[in-house]
Design an enzyme around this catalytic site. Structure first.
Site, mmCIF file in Angstrom:
data_model
loop_
_atom_site.group_PDB
_atom_site.id
_atom_site.type_symbol
_atom_site.label_atom_id
_atom_site.label_comp_id
_atom_site.label_asym_id
_atom_site.label_seq_id
_atom_site.Cartn_x
_atom_site.Cartn_y
_atom_site.Cartn_z
ATOM 1 N N SER A 1 44.960 38.874 8.469
ATOM 2 C CA SER A 1 44.675 37.896 7.414
ATOM 3 C C SER A 1 44.722 38.532 6.033
ATOM 4 C CB SER A 1 43.297 37.268 7.615
ATOM 5 O OG SER A 1 43.305 36.403 8.720
ATOM 6 N N GLN A 2 45.000 37.677 5.058
ATOM 7 C CA GLN A 2 44.946 38.085 3.654
ATOM 8 C C GLN A 2 43.536 38.617 3.353
ATOM 9 O OE1 GLN A 2 45.719 34.720 1.177
ATOM 10 N NE2 GLN A 2 45.334 35.821 -0.728
#
Length: 213
Positions: free
Chosen positions: A64-65
């Site tokens: 994930s970011q």
């Protein structure tokens, strides 16, 4: 598994970027500053590790970011000793952030390749969840319930009732709900029967898959 002062400098820069985007929980920012994210992705893409963006990993999943990881952790107000159920271990980066905050973490992954890889990799960095489970996140982990916090790191088409049932009163479930894009949705359990629901904006996640391989 090298971690250099250059990497540390890049992590500090990343934490500054997240702070500018509204991450204010100092414990979360310190976790971002500490965890060697470049070790969680393929070494040939190391340059991308400290940019604020999601990145492909094995089994057609993504890490994930960093902003998303920080946002979810901050929203759940994770504190030392919290019993946290994580749905979607993935690369283990979010797991590491939760462990840096001294939570007691139970983590479920349904992609067997990722489950094997991450359950071997995280302890090498000194990160040891209470339990790693290969299984169906939609079912949660009833035998260890109730949980203070439940974090879902994949897009779910609906909110699994089992996860709501496994929250303790006062506990929080944070889940991205939707198909193509998701609305980050927070449920706070007010009583055995009553939940408060808050919608916290649009995010994009890989889909949450049902059933084991």
């Amino acid at each position: 598994m090298k971690d250099t002062s250059k990497h540390q400098g890049l992590r500090n820069q990343l934490a500054n970027v997240l702070e500018q985007k509204g991450i204010h929980d100092e414990n979360v920012l310190n976790a971002i500053r500490k965890i060697p994210r470049h070790l969680f992705i393929d070494s040939s893409f190391e340059n991308h590790a400290y940019q604020d963006k999601a990145f492909p990993i094995a089994a057609e999943q993504t890490i994930s970011q960093p902003y998303t990881v920080a946002f979810q952790t901050q929203t759940l107000e994770v504190r030392s000793g919290d019993k946290v159920l994580e749905i979607g271990t993935g690369s283990g980066y979010q797991t590491a952030v939760l462990l840096e905050l001294k939570a007691e973490v139970y983590s479920i992954e349904r992609q067997h390749e990722l489950f094997k890889r991450t359950s071997l990799f995280l302890p090498k960095l000194g990160y040891r969840p209470k339990k790693f489970i290969f299984g169906d996140g939609y079912k949660g982990l009833k035998e260890k319930a109730p949980y203070d916090k439940i974090i879902v790191t994949a897009g779910a088409p609906y909110v699994p009732k089992a996860l709501l049932a496994q929250l303790k009163v006062g506990g929080m479930l944070l889940i991205p709900v939707g198909d193509k894009t998701q609305i980050m949705t927070l449920f706070i359990r007010k009583s055995p029967k009553e939940f408060e629901k808050r919608e916290l904006g649009n995010f994009a996640f890989v889909p949450m898959l049902e059933k084991k391989n």
